[in-house]
Design an enzyme around this catalytic site. Structure first.
Site, PDB file in Angstrom:
ATOM      1  N   TYR A   1     -13.313  -3.338  11.372  1.00  0.00           N
ATOM      2  CA  TYR A   1     -11.961  -2.758  11.277  1.00  0.00           C
ATOM      3  C   TYR A   1     -11.169  -3.118  12.537  1.00  0.00           C
ATOM      4  O   TYR A   1     -10.019  -3.565  12.451  1.00  0.00           O
ATOM      5  CB  TYR A   1     -12.053  -1.239  11.110  1.00  0.00           C
ATOM      6  CG  TYR A   1     -10.705  -0.541  11.017  1.00  0.00           C
ATOM      7  CD1 TYR A   1      -9.895  -0.693   9.889  1.00  0.00           C
ATOM      8  CD2 TYR A   1     -10.236   0.265  12.047  1.00  0.00           C
ATOM      9  CE1 TYR A   1      -8.664  -0.050   9.798  1.00  0.00           C
ATOM     10  CE2 TYR A   1      -9.005   0.915  11.962  1.00  0.00           C
ATOM     11  CZ  TYR A   1      -8.222   0.755  10.833  1.00  0.00           C
ATOM     12  OH  TYR A   1      -6.996   1.388  10.740  1.00  0.00           O
TER      13      TYR A   1
ATOM     14  N   GLY B   1       0.834  -1.216   0.000  1.00  0.00           N
ATOM     15  CA  GLY B   1       0.000   0.000   0.000  1.00  0.00           C
ATOM     16  C   GLY B   1       0.854   1.246   0.000  1.00  0.00           C
ATOM     17  O   GLY B   1       0.616   2.182   0.767  1.00  0.00           O
ATOM     18  N   ALA B   2       1.841   1.285  -0.913  1.00  0.00           N
ATOM     19  CA  ALA B   2       2.842   2.364  -0.876  1.00  0.00           C
ATOM     20  C   ALA B   2       2.547   3.472  -1.881  1.00  0.00           C
ATOM     21  O   ALA B   2       3.373   4.351  -2.075  1.00  0.00           O
ATOM     22  CB  ALA B   2       4.231   1.779  -1.134  1.00  0.00           C
TER      23      ALA B   2
HETATM   24  N1  LIG Z   1      -3.893   7.421   9.028  1.00  0.00           N
HETATM   25  C1  LIG Z   1      -4.070   7.158  10.304  1.00  0.00           C
HETATM   26  O1  LIG Z   1      -4.396   8.052  11.088  1.00  0.00           O
HETATM   27  C2  LIG Z   1      -3.885   5.767  10.838  1.00  0.00           C
HETATM   28  C3  LIG Z   1      -4.147   5.511  12.191  1.00  0.00           C
HETATM   29  C4  LIG Z   1      -3.964   4.225  12.675  1.00  0.00           C
HETATM   30  C5  LIG Z   1      -3.520   3.223  11.849  1.00  0.00           C
HETATM   31  N2  LIG Z   1      -3.279   3.486  10.522  1.00  0.00           N
HETATM   32  C6  LIG Z   1      -2.813   2.383   9.686  1.00  0.00           C
HETATM   33  O2  LIG Z   1      -1.736   2.832   8.888  1.00  0.00           O
HETATM   34  C7  LIG Z   1      -1.710   2.091   7.650  1.00  0.00           C
HETATM   35  C8  LIG Z   1      -1.628   3.049   6.469  1.00  0.00           C
HETATM   36  O3  LIG Z   1      -2.834   3.784   6.413  1.00  0.00           O
HETATM   37  P1  LIG Z   1      -2.986   5.193   5.684  1.00  0.00           P
HETATM   38  O4  LIG Z   1      -3.548   6.106   6.688  1.00  0.00           O
HETATM   39  O5  LIG Z   1      -1.744   5.552   4.950  1.00  0.00           O
HETATM   40  O6  LIG Z   1      -4.189   4.821   4.649  1.00  0.00           O
HETATM   41  P2  LIG Z   1      -4.398   5.161   3.092  1.00  0.00           P
HETATM   42  O7  LIG Z   1      -3.900   6.518   2.761  1.00  0.00           O
HETATM   43  O8  LIG Z   1      -5.844   4.851   2.831  1.00  0.00           O
HETATM   44  O9  LIG Z   1      -3.478   4.080   2.376  1.00  0.00           O
HETATM   45  C9  LIG Z   1      -3.863   2.730   2.395  1.00  0.00           C
HETATM   46  C10 LIG Z   1      -3.097   1.971   1.345  1.00  0.00           C
HETATM   47  O10 LIG Z   1      -3.563   0.608   1.355  1.00  0.00           O
HETATM   48  C11 LIG Z   1      -3.816   0.232   0.002  1.00  0.00           C
HETATM   49  N3  LIG Z   1      -4.784  -0.854  -0.134  1.00  0.00           N
HETATM   50  C12 LIG Z   1      -6.095  -0.860   0.165  1.00  0.00           C
HETATM   51  N4  LIG Z   1      -6.646  -2.016  -0.217  1.00  0.00           N
HETATM   52  C13 LIG Z   1      -5.648  -2.753  -0.783  1.00  0.00           C
HETATM   53  C14 LIG Z   1      -5.596  -4.024  -1.391  1.00  0.00           C
HETATM   54  N5  LIG Z   1      -6.690  -4.792  -1.555  1.00  0.00           N
HETATM   55  N6  LIG Z   1      -4.413  -4.477  -1.845  1.00  0.00           N
HETATM   56  C15 LIG Z   1      -3.299  -3.714  -1.742  1.00  0.00           C
HETATM   57  N7  LIG Z   1      -3.291  -2.492  -1.206  1.00  0.00           N
HETATM   58  C16 LIG Z   1      -4.465  -2.020  -0.733  1.00  0.00           C
HETATM   59  C17 LIG Z   1      -4.340   1.502  -0.645  1.00  0.00           C
HETATM   60  O11 LIG Z   1      -4.295   1.386  -2.070  1.00  0.00           O
HETATM   61  P3  LIG Z   1      -5.329   2.234  -2.996  1.00  0.00           P
HETATM   62  O12 LIG Z   1      -4.886   3.666  -2.901  1.00  0.00           O
HETATM   63  O13 LIG Z   1      -5.191   1.631  -4.338  1.00  0.00           O
HETATM   64  O14 LIG Z   1      -6.685   2.012  -2.388  1.00  0.00           O
HETATM   65  C18 LIG Z   1      -3.335   2.505  -0.083  1.00  0.00           C
HETATM   66  O15 LIG Z   1      -2.145   2.439  -0.801  1.00  0.00           O
HETATM   67  C19 LIG Z   1      -2.972   1.233   7.658  1.00  0.00           C
HETATM   68  O16 LIG Z   1      -2.631  -0.074   8.066  1.00  0.00           O
HETATM   69  C20 LIG Z   1      -3.863   1.889   8.689  1.00  0.00           C
HETATM   70  O17 LIG Z   1      -4.777   0.995   9.272  1.00  0.00           O
HETATM   71  C21 LIG Z   1      -3.450   4.738  10.007  1.00  0.00           C
END
Ligand SMILES: NC(=O)c1ccc[n+]([C@@H]2O[C@H](COP(=O)([O-])OP(=O)(O)OC[C@H]3O[C@@H](n4cnc5c(N)ncnc54)[C@H](OP(=O)(O)O)[C@@H]3O)[C@@H](O)[C@H]2O)c1
Length: 265
Positions: free
Chosen positions: A200, A45-46
């Protein structure tokens, strides 16, 4: 003057509290200046959010970085951006759809064939609070992507990681795991009304439980396994909710993707 004193001090306190809250939820910053040439890292998910920032930072530090994303166009675009920013040419884009066990197997087979070593696997990708969708293999989407896809990927790459030791697996969980409950009788939400939030939380708890057990099993192999909560960052994670688009969230999460602190690796 004195009649302004109380409202002004209340406003000052509110602003101070908002700044402290922002600092608190955003989490810490990595103080390390270490470089990691010769290390190969995979980040799932980069193409956006925390995963993209992590890949950028590790590329800046000299690693070979494999961006593993479900949309290859977005993946190539992110890889091009990171190569441009860091002048590191060893940044590659590869297709990985965690909602398809076939895709996970194809990705892992490609990595095993192409890469001599893999030192770091960052299981970052996630989907949050989507509708009641299922993966290609029929699993509830959040459990399928956030946990099961990463579970299979990690296991398929274990021999490579062990052969590259010291190596590590980093699982991006969430504080949400503390509210999680594993319903082993109904992991796929077929017998209950679907609750996007609880699903979730369950998926993130599953990732933490996997982390603990795998870390225990890998003791003595030179491969460590850790889970983390990355802090709260304004990313695309809230795309299935109204979150992150409200004025309060925008202020509190003021750090845009470019300011997202990378996880400590
Ligand atoms: N942001 C926060 O405040 C927060 C807080 C707690 C935990 N986290 C955790 O941090 C991590 C990163 O989250 P983020 O905030 O950066 O979220 P994000 O911006 O929504 O990025 C998520 C990534 O996961 C990819 N993804 C989704 N479904 C997928 C699939 N079926 N196969 C492969 N890749 C897939 C997305 O790809 P697409 O763009 O193609 O959909 C995107 O690249 C996650 O594990 C999240 O639970 C984040």
């Amino acid at each position: 003057m004195s009649r302004y004193l109380v409202p002004l001090s209340a406003l000052g306190s509110a602003l101070g509290a908002a700044v402290l809250l922002k600092d608190h939820v955003a989490g810490g910053r990595c103080p390390s200046k270490a470089t990691i040439p010769g290390k190969t890292v995979i980040v799932t998910g980069a193409n956006t959010g925390i995963g993209k920032q992590t890949a950028l930072e590790l590329a800046r530090r000299g690693a070979t970085v494999i961006l593993a994303c479900r949309d290859l166009d977005k993946c190539e675009e992110a890889a091009r951006f990171i190569r441009g920013e860091t002048l590191n040419t060893r940044v590659r884009a590869r297709r990985l759809d965690l909602a398809s066990l076939r895709s996970v197997r194809e990705f892992a087979a490609g990595v095993i064939a192409e890469e001599q070593q893999v030192h770091v696997l960052v299981n970052n990708a996630a989907v949050m609070r989507c509708p009641h969708w299922t993966t290609e293999d029929g699993f509830e989407m959040q459990l399928g992507v956030n946990h099961l896809g990463h579970f299979l990927l990690t296991n398929l790459l274990l021999d490579k990681l062990k052969a590259s030791a010291p190596a590590r697996v980093i699982n991006l969980s969430s504080l949400a795991h503390v509210a999680g409950h594993m319903d082993f009788q109904d992991l796929n939400w077929e017998k209950r009304d679907y609750d996007t939030k609880a699903a979730y939380c369950q998926s993130k708890l599953a990732l933490v439980l996997f982390t603990r057990e795998l870390a225990r099993r890998l003791q003595g192999t030179g491969v460590t396994v850790n889970a983390l909560h990355p802090g709260v960052a304004r990313t695309e994670l809230g795309r299935h909710t109204g979150m992150h688009s409200s004025a309060f969230s925008s202020f509190t999460l003021g750090a845009g993707p470019a300011d997202v602190p990378p996880p400590r690796i």
